[in-house]
Design a protein around this motif. Structure first.
Motif, PDB file in Angstrom:
ATOM      1  N   ASP A 321       2.389   3.104  -8.369  1.00 14.97           N
ATOM      2  CA  ASP A 321       2.878   3.040  -6.990  1.00 14.97           C
ATOM      3  C   ASP A 321       2.155   1.963  -6.190  1.00 14.97           C
ATOM      4  N   ALA A 322       0.828   1.891  -6.360  1.00 15.08           N
ATOM      5  CA  ALA A 322       0.067   0.892  -5.613  1.00 15.08           C
ATOM      6  C   ALA A 322       0.402  -0.524  -6.068  1.00 15.08           C
ATOM      7  N   ALA A 323       0.629  -0.687  -7.375  1.00 18.71           N
ATOM      8  CA  ALA A 323       0.899  -2.024  -7.904  1.00 18.71           C
ATOM      9  C   ALA A 323       2.323  -2.484  -7.630  1.00 18.71           C
ATOM     10  N   SER A 324       3.259  -1.542  -7.615  1.00 20.90           N
ATOM     11  CA  SER A 324       4.665  -1.909  -7.460  1.00 20.90           C
ATOM     12  C   SER A 324       5.161  -1.754  -6.032  1.00 20.90           C
ATOM     13  N   GLY A 325       4.303  -1.246  -5.148  1.00 21.52           N
ATOM     14  CA  GLY A 325       4.728  -1.008  -3.776  1.00 21.52           C
ATOM     15  C   GLY A 325       5.227   0.394  -3.564  1.00 21.52           C
ATOM     16  N   GLY A 326       5.136   1.242  -4.608  1.00 21.05           N
ATOM     17  CA  GLY A 326       5.543   2.631  -4.466  1.00 21.05           C
ATOM     18  C   GLY A 326       7.041   2.792  -4.531  1.00 21.05           C
ATOM     19  N   SER A 327       7.467   4.016  -4.474  1.00 17.96           N
ATOM     20  CA  SER A 327       8.890   4.311  -4.524  1.00 17.96           C
ATOM     21  C   SER A 327       9.585   3.673  -3.339  1.00 17.96           C
ATOM     22  N   GLY A 328      10.481   2.732  -3.605  1.00 15.60           N
ATOM     23  CA  GLY A 328      11.217   2.070  -2.544  1.00 15.60           C
ATOM     24  C   GLY A 328      10.468   0.920  -1.909  1.00 15.60           C
ATOM     25  N   GLY A 329       9.192   0.703  -2.275  1.00 18.66           N
ATOM     26  CA  GLY A 329       8.419  -0.375  -1.688  1.00 18.66           C
ATOM     27  C   GLY A 329       8.951  -1.733  -2.117  1.00 18.66           C
ATOM     28  N   LYS A 330       8.940  -2.700  -1.199  1.00 22.93           N
ATOM     29  CA  LYS A 330       9.421  -4.042  -1.485  1.00 22.93           C
ATOM     30  C   LYS A 330       8.334  -5.049  -1.144  1.00 22.93           C
ATOM     31  N   THR A 331       8.330  -6.151  -1.881  1.00 21.69           N
ATOM     32  CA  THR A 331       7.335  -7.195  -1.662  1.00 21.69           C
ATOM     33  C   THR A 331       8.025  -8.519  -1.382  1.00 21.69           C
ATOM     34  N   GLY A 332       7.509  -9.251  -0.405  1.00 22.70           N
ATOM     35  CA  GLY A 332       8.049 -10.562  -0.078  1.00 22.70           C
ATOM     36  C   GLY A 332       7.455 -11.079   1.216  1.00 22.70           C
ATOM     37  N   GLN A 333       8.047 -12.135   1.750  1.00 26.58           N
ATOM     38  CA  GLN A 333       7.565 -12.733   2.987  1.00 26.58           C
ATOM     39  C   GLN A 333       8.071 -11.952   4.199  1.00 26.58           C
ATOM     40  N   ILE A 334       7.278 -11.972   5.274  1.00 22.60           N
ATOM     41  CA  ILE A 334       7.716 -11.469   6.575  1.00 22.60           C
ATOM     42  C   ILE A 334       7.905 -12.690   7.463  1.00 22.60           C
ATOM     43  N   THR A 335       9.144 -12.954   7.850  1.00 28.30           N
ATOM     44  CA  THR A 335       9.434 -14.127   8.670  1.00 28.30           C
ATOM     45  C   THR A 335       9.642 -13.712  10.119  1.00 28.30           C
ATOM     46  N   GLY A 336       9.257 -14.623  11.027  1.00 26.09           N
ATOM     47  CA  GLY A 336       9.344 -14.311  12.445  1.00 26.09           C
ATOM     48  C   GLY A 336       9.623 -15.526  13.291  1.00 26.09           C
ATOM     49  N   TYR A 337       8.930 -15.641  14.394  1.00 24.39           N
ATOM     50  CA  TYR A 337       9.191 -16.637  15.426  1.00 24.39           C
ATOM     51  C   TYR A 337       9.175 -18.054  14.850  1.00 24.39           C
ATOM     52  N   GLY A 338      10.224 -18.805  15.142  1.00 25.99           N
ATOM     53  CA  GLY A 338      10.313 -20.176  14.665  1.00 25.99           C
ATOM     54  C   GLY A 338      10.511 -20.294  13.170  1.00 25.99           C
ATOM     55  N   GLY A 339      10.895 -19.183  12.511  1.00 24.73           N
ATOM     56  CA  GLY A 339      11.088 -19.201  11.068  1.00 24.73           C
ATOM     57  C   GLY A 339       9.795 -19.244  10.276  1.00 24.73           C
ATOM     58  N   LYS A 340       8.670 -19.025  10.955  1.00 23.08           N
ATOM     59  CA  LYS A 340       7.367 -19.044  10.285  1.00 23.08           C
ATOM     60  C   LYS A 340       7.071 -17.684   9.644  1.00 23.08           C
ATOM     61  N   CYS A 341       6.071 -17.678   8.763  1.00 24.59           N
ATOM     62  CA  CYS A 341       5.721 -16.473   8.012  1.00 24.59           C
ATOM     63  C   CYS A 341       4.419 -15.841   8.503  1.00 24.59           C
ATOM     64  N   VAL A 342       4.355 -14.512   8.372  1.00 27.73           N
ATOM     65  CA  VAL A 342       3.104 -13.798   8.613  1.00 27.73           C
ATOM     66  C   VAL A 342       2.156 -14.144   7.471  1.00 27.73           C
ATOM     67  N   ASP A 343       0.947 -14.611   7.812  1.00 27.29           N
ATOM     68  CA  ASP A 343       0.061 -15.264   6.853  1.00 27.29           C
ATOM     69  C   ASP A 343      -1.377 -14.781   7.038  1.00 27.29           C
ATOM     70  N   VAL A 344      -2.069 -14.559   5.914  1.00 28.52           N
ATOM     71  CA  VAL A 344      -3.496 -14.235   5.955  1.00 28.52           C
ATOM     72  C   VAL A 344      -4.264 -15.552   6.007  1.00 28.52           C
ATOM     73  N   ALA A 345      -5.002 -15.774   7.081  1.00 32.19           N
ATOM     74  CA  ALA A 345      -5.668 -17.063   7.295  1.00 32.19           C
ATOM     75  C   ALA A 345      -6.547 -17.439   6.111  1.00 32.19           C
ATOM     76  N   GLY A 346      -6.297 -18.624   5.568  1.00 33.91           N
ATOM     77  CA  GLY A 346      -7.111 -19.134   4.477  1.00 33.91           C
ATOM     78  C   GLY A 346      -7.000 -18.351   3.188  1.00 33.91           C
ATOM     79  N   ALA A 347      -6.007 -17.449   3.108  1.00 34.27           N
ATOM     80  CA  ALA A 347      -5.847 -16.581   1.929  1.00 34.27           C
ATOM     81  C   ALA A 347      -7.135 -15.821   1.619  1.00 34.27           C
ATOM     82  N   ALA A 348      -7.944 -15.573   2.667  1.00 36.33           N
ATOM     83  CA  ALA A 348      -9.213 -14.865   2.493  1.00 36.33           C
ATOM     84  C   ALA A 348      -8.970 -13.366   2.373  1.00 36.33           C
ATOM     85  N   THR A 349      -9.875 -12.672   1.710  1.00 35.89           N
ATOM     86  CA  THR A 349      -9.727 -11.227   1.523  1.00 35.89           C
ATOM     87  C   THR A 349     -10.802 -10.425   2.239  1.00 35.89           C
TER      88      THR A 349
END
Length: 454
Positions: A321-349
């Motif tokens: 479930d955690a690896a696949s997003g769980g039952s019904g979970g989906k993975t992909g980009q979240i797009t918003g204002y100006g067609g830009k994507c929600v992004d983790v700064a610097g791909a840092a963790t």
């Protein structure tokens, strides 16, 4: 870091319980099938099935990618002892293949601390060749997908040199036939130096046995440090598979036994049982480790499948479930204002990493999984800083913890945080790269409209 205690066999109420061996387990990339078990491409979910415990008909094949059948013992001349319960192995191979799961044979194990056969056969070129030929024969005989070497343990120095020579020869034999070579290794410490960096190139991945250590047993920080120690020695992230226990210490109670005592134990890591505090990994910790592995490693391994519970408390299911997003979970980009994507700064963790708008680029820093009311990337959650509720409170990346600061609902195109009553908002409003995201009164404006994975 202390090295792991060895894997042993323990009998209790007719059930053989084992702690995981610190041998080695690796697989051939060319022999893998992408997308097996509907997990993310390249992410492995590996389980051991002991010959002495468990029913192959009870395995959740659809939630695994690889199964290692444990164990066959080597002889000092390089030959192999008989496969225990060969009918069980044959059934495992048939059912595994019918479900797209690779099955390997694990050779070695703790064996009451006696690794003299491995020491002897690896020290001589003739017996190494005999061993490799014996492995090829048994793999062919049972239509196996590869072999898992569980030598506990090659010591630093001469023993380590011999192990490297053995793995080099095995790698050539297995990979030239399109078969897997896998191995399971100690959590860390000086014993780990018996597995030389040259071995990393001969295997497809190492299963890091990150258990039988730490206080409490196999806790999150200790386990992640174990995997990172191997990575610091040069093991690629894609070849780092994090092992988790399906049993407690010090009493070696199976996870299934603990859940049978009290179903609430599925969400705990320590309980009092049999006159002592028993510590293990419950569902939240297993999921948290899996989320880390998604962002920082090549998969998850468990010891062992017969110790799991069934139904909603299953740890195999928790990993899936955690690896696949769980039952019904989906993975992909979240797009918003100006067609830009929600992004983790610097791909840092790191906890506290800012969440921003950025030009969509398909990177992992922009891959979000919607599951259980949370939005997750790089193994962590979209989080309202300090659980704030005021307009302008910034959004950050943080360890998933199930709090209201990490809960989001999609309403009319907006992403609302029920705990604050406010919506995800692009500051400004601006669509420039680097625009920080925040919470703000829900207004239905363009800078609060988001398209999430569907």
């Amino acid at each position: 870091m202390p090295s792991l205690a060895p894997r042993r066999r323990w009998a209790a109420a007719g059930l053989a319980v084992a702690t995981v061996a610190t041998g080695l387990s690796v697989a051939v990339a060319s022999a893998e099938s992408p997308g097996v078990a509907a997990l993310p491409d390249g992410f492995r979910s590996v389980g051991y099935m002991p010959s002495w415990s468990g029913n192959v008909n009870s395995i959740q094949y659809g939630k695994l990618t690889h199964i290692n059948y444990a164990f066959v013992l080597p002889n000092s001349n390089g030959s192999l002892q008989a496969v225990p319960d060969p009918g069980k192995l044959s059934s495992l191979v048939t059912q595994g293949h019918n479900n797209g799961v690779k099955v390997s044979l694990a050779i070695g194990g703790w064996n009451d601390g006696n690794d003299s056969a491995f020491e002897a056969l690896a020290a001589n070129s003739g017996s190494r060749t005999t061993f490799v030929n014996s492995v090829v024969n048994v793999v062919n005989q049972y239509n196996l997908d590869g072999v898992d070497i569980d030598w506990e343990y090659p010591d630093p120095g001469t023993s380590g040199n011999n192990f490297t020579a053995l793995m080099q020869q095995l790698s050539t034999a297995m990979h030239s036939r399109g078969k897997l070579l896998t191995a399971a290794v100690v959590s860390g410490g000086n014993t780990a130096n018996g597995v030389q960096p040259a071995v990393f190139g001969y295997v497809d991945w190492l299963n890091i046995m990150a258990y039988d250590g730490g206080s409490p047993h196999a806790n999150y920080d200790w386990s992640i440090a174990s995997a990172n120690e191997w990575k610091s020695r040069g093991l690629p992230a894609a070849k780092t598979v994090l092992g988790v226990p399906f049993y407690s210490r010090p009493g070696y109670l199976t996870y299934a036994q603990l859940v049978a005592m009290d179903p609430a134990n599925a969400n705990r890591d320590c309980v009092n049982a049999n006159g002592a505090q028993q510590c293990y990994n419950g569902i939240p910790t297993i999921k948290r480790k899996t989320e880390w592995a998604l962002a920082n490693a090549g998969g998850m391994m468990n010891w062992e499948l017969s110790q799991d519970s069934a139904g909603s408390t299953s740890l195999v299911s928790a990993i899936y479930d955690a690896a696949s997003g769980g039952s019904g979970g989906k993975t992909g980009q979240i797009t918003g204002y100006g067609g830009k994507c929600v992004d983790v700064a610097g791909a840092a963790t790191a906890n506290g990493t800012p969440i921003q708008l950025w030009t969509c680029n398909g990177s992992a820093a922009q891959q979000w999984t919607s599951t259980g009311g949370t939005l997750r990337a790089l193994g962590k959650c979209l989080d309202v800083t300090s659980a704030g509720t005021a307009n302008g409170t910034p959004i950050q990346l943080w360890d998933c913890n199930g709090t209201g600061a990490q809960t989001w609902t999609a309403t009319g195109g907006a992403l609302r945080n029920p705990a604050s009553g406010r919506c995800l908002d692009a500051t400004g409003p601006s669509s420039g790269d680097g625009t920080r995201l925040q919470i703000w009164d829900c207004a239905g404006s363009g800078n609060q409209l988001w398209q999430i994975p569907a």
